[in-house]
Design a protein around this motif. Structure first.
Motif, PDB file in Angstrom:
ATOM      1  N   LEU A 263       0.837  -1.186   0.000  1.00  0.00           N
ATOM      2  CA  LEU A 263       0.000   0.000   0.000  1.00  0.00           C
ATOM      3  C   LEU A 263       0.875   1.239   0.000  1.00  0.00           C
ATOM      4  O   LEU A 263       1.871   1.314   0.737  1.00  0.00           O
ATOM      5  N   TRP A 264       0.500   2.240  -0.799  1.00  0.00           N
ATOM      6  CA  TRP A 264       1.324   3.444  -0.877  1.00  0.00           C
ATOM      7  C   TRP A 264       1.420   4.122   0.484  1.00  0.00           C
ATOM      8  O   TRP A 264       2.419   4.793   0.786  1.00  0.00           O
ATOM      9  N   SER A 265       0.419   3.935   1.339  1.00  0.00           N
ATOM     10  CA  SER A 265       0.385   4.598   2.643  1.00  0.00           C
ATOM     11  C   SER A 265       1.154   3.846   3.719  1.00  0.00           C
ATOM     12  O   SER A 265       1.209   4.309   4.861  1.00  0.00           O
ATOM     13  N   GLN A 266       1.763   2.710   3.384  1.00  0.00           N
ATOM     14  CA  GLN A 266       2.480   1.899   4.363  1.00  0.00           C
ATOM     15  C   GLN A 266       3.661   2.673   4.936  1.00  0.00           C
ATOM     16  O   GLN A 266       4.597   3.011   4.239  1.00  0.00           O
ATOM     17  N   ARG A 267       3.600   2.966   6.236  1.00  0.00           N
ATOM     18  CA  ARG A 267       4.658   3.759   6.871  1.00  0.00           C
ATOM     19  C   ARG A 267       5.510   2.949   7.847  1.00  0.00           C
ATOM     20  O   ARG A 267       6.315   3.508   8.578  1.00  0.00           O
ATOM     21  N   LEU A 268       5.334   1.638   7.883  1.00  0.00           N
ATOM     22  CA  LEU A 268       6.208   0.788   8.688  1.00  0.00           C
ATOM     23  C   LEU A 268       7.486   0.583   7.885  1.00  0.00           C
ATOM     24  O   LEU A 268       7.628  -0.369   7.124  1.00  0.00           O
ATOM     25  N   THR A 269       8.412   1.505   8.028  1.00  0.00           N
ATOM     26  CA  THR A 269       9.524   1.593   7.086  1.00  0.00           C
ATOM     27  C   THR A 269      10.895   1.392   7.731  1.00  0.00           C
ATOM     28  O   THR A 269      11.902   1.627   7.084  1.00  0.00           O
ATOM     29  N   ASP A 270      10.952   0.963   9.001  1.00  0.00           N
ATOM     30  CA  ASP A 270      12.263   0.768   9.612  1.00  0.00           C
ATOM     31  C   ASP A 270      12.982  -0.389   8.931  1.00  0.00           C
ATOM     32  O   ASP A 270      12.397  -1.187   8.201  1.00  0.00           O
ATOM     33  N   ALA A 271      14.275  -0.506   9.176  1.00  0.00           N
ATOM     34  CA  ALA A 271      15.099  -1.486   8.474  1.00  0.00           C
ATOM     35  C   ALA A 271      14.621  -2.910   8.707  1.00  0.00           C
ATOM     36  O   ALA A 271      14.612  -3.737   7.781  1.00  0.00           O
ATOM     37  N   ALA A 272      14.211  -3.229   9.926  1.00  0.00           N
ATOM     38  CA  ALA A 272      13.777  -4.596  10.220  1.00  0.00           C
ATOM     39  C   ALA A 272      12.522  -4.947   9.425  1.00  0.00           C
ATOM     40  O   ALA A 272      12.407  -6.055   8.866  1.00  0.00           O
ATOM     41  N   ALA A 273      11.563  -4.028   9.356  1.00  0.00           N
ATOM     42  CA  ALA A 273      10.340  -4.281   8.591  1.00  0.00           C
ATOM     43  C   ALA A 273      10.659  -4.430   7.112  1.00  0.00           C
ATOM     44  O   ALA A 273      10.095  -5.306   6.430  1.00  0.00           O
TER      45      ALA A 273
END
Length: 297
Positions: free
Chosen positions: A120-130
Motif C-alpha cells: 500500500l502506498w500509505s504503508q509507513r512501517l519503514t524501519d530497516a527490520a520491517a
C-alpha cells in the motif's frame, strides 16, 4: 520523448461526472498530448477505488479503445495498486493473480508497459527490520510477475510511490534482486519527496533504469501550513502544484531527463489545487517551454 497525460490527472473530473472519457480524449487532442497512461482506479466509482478491477469493466475498456482510435492518441501503459507484503498468503496470491490479469489486458490492448505497486502506498512501517522482513516476499512476487509478463511482451515496473518502496537506493536494490530485463523503474520525479530524497539527485540516479517517467511538482514546507498537506517520512509537508510553480527544480530535472538520453513516454501527473484542466494546460505549457529552452541551449 512522447509527452502525454496520466488519467490520474483527470480523476477529480471523471469521479464527479463533469468529464467523460470522450471529453478527456478530446481535451488531450486539443492540447497535443501524445499518449494516455491509465491509472486504473481513475475510472472507478467514487469510494470504490480499492475494489475496482479495470479488466472486468468492459464498457470503460471499449470506450477507451474507441476514443484512442478516434483521436489517434495511444494508451501507453497501465498503473495499478498491488500489495505483496503485510497481507496473508491468500491475499498475496490474489494480488499477484490480479496483476497477471492486467498484464493479459495489456497484451490484448497492445500496451507494452505496466507499473504495479508492491505494498500500500500509505504503508509507513519503514524501519530497516520491517523492510528486510518484507523484501524477500516482494522480490519473489515481482520476479514471478516479470516472468509472466515476458511471455506477453510486457515490461513491468515499480515506482517511487508512497513511503515503503521509495527512494532511489531501495528501488535499485529491488531491481537488482529481481534481476529481470523486463522489470524496470517508473521514475516519478516528485515522489522522492515522500521520503525526503532530493528530487534532482534521485532522478539523475534512477533514469538509467527507467521504463517510464512521471512529471509533477510540489510545494515543500518545513512546518505544517494547515489542512491538505501530506507529511513526508522525515516530517516535512508537501502539496501538489502546477508544474513549474512549486519548489522542485523542475528545469534541472528536465535537463537530467534529456541528458540521460531517455526517449520513452513521459506523463504529466497533475494533482494540484488549481482547477484541473487549467492546471494541466499550464503544466504542459511549462514543460514544453522548458524542454525547448534546454534543446536551444
Amino acid at each position: 520523448m512522447k509527452l502525454g497525460m496520466s488519467s490520474y490527472s483527470f480523476r477529480p473530473l471523471l469521479a464527479d461526472g463533469s468529464l467523460q472519457i470522450e471529453g478527456m480524449f478530446d481535451w488531450m487532442q486539443a492540447h497535443d498530448a501524445e499518449h494516455l497512461e491509465i491509472a486504473t482506479f481513475s475510472f472507478s466509482p467514487p469510494g470504490q477505488e480499492a475494489a475496482y478491477d479495470l479488466t472486468t469493466d468492459t464498457g470503460t475498456l471499449e470506450r477507451v479503445k474507441a476514443n484512442s482510435a478516434r483521436t489517434g492518441i495511444p494508451v501507453s501503459g497501465l498503473c495499478m495498486a498491488a500489495k505483496f507484503a503485510f497481507v496473508d498468503a491468500d491475499e498475496r496470491r490474489a494480488q499477484i493473480e490480479q496483476v497477471k490479469r492486467h498484464i493479459e489486458l495489456c497484451n490484448r490492448l497492445g500496451i507494452g508497459l505496466l507499473r504495479h505497486d508492491v505494498v500500500l502506498w500509505s504503508q509507513r512501517l519503514t524501519d530497516a527490520a520491517a523492510f528486510e522482513g518484507a523484501f524477500p516476499s516482494i522480490v519473489d512476487a515481482c520476479r514471478e510477475i516479470a516472468d509472466f509478463a515476458a511471455g506477453h511482451g510486457v515490461t513491468t515496473s515499480v515506482e517511487d510511490h508512497g513511503f515503503f518502496m521509495n527512494g532511489s537506493g531501495r528501488i535499485q536494490r529491488l531491481l537488482h534482486a529481481v534481476g529481470k530485463s523486463n522489470f524496470k523503474f517508473t521514475v516519478d520525479v516528485g515522489n522522492f519527496l515522500c521520503v525526503d530524497e532530493d528530487a534532482v539527485v534521485a532522478t539523475r540516479a534512477s533514469l538509467g533504469d527507467a521504463s517510464f517517467v512521471h512529471l509533477k511538482d510540489f510545494y515543500v514546507r518545513r512546518t505544517n501550513p494547515g489542512p491538505g498537506w501530506l507529511q513526508t517520512l522525515g516530517g516535512q509537508f508537501i502539496r501538489g502544484s502546477v508544474f513549474g510553480f512549486g519548489d522542485l527544480e523542475t528545469k534541472m530535472i528536465l535537463e537530467a531527463v534529456v541528458a540521460s538520453g531517455y526517449d520513452g513516454f513521459v506523463s504529466l501527473e497533475y494533482e494540484a489545487n488549481e482547477p484541473t484542466l487549467q492546471g494541466c494546460a499550464t503544466s504542459l505549457g511549462n514543460i514544453r517551454r522548458m524542454l525547448a529552452e534546454i534543446k536551444a541551449a
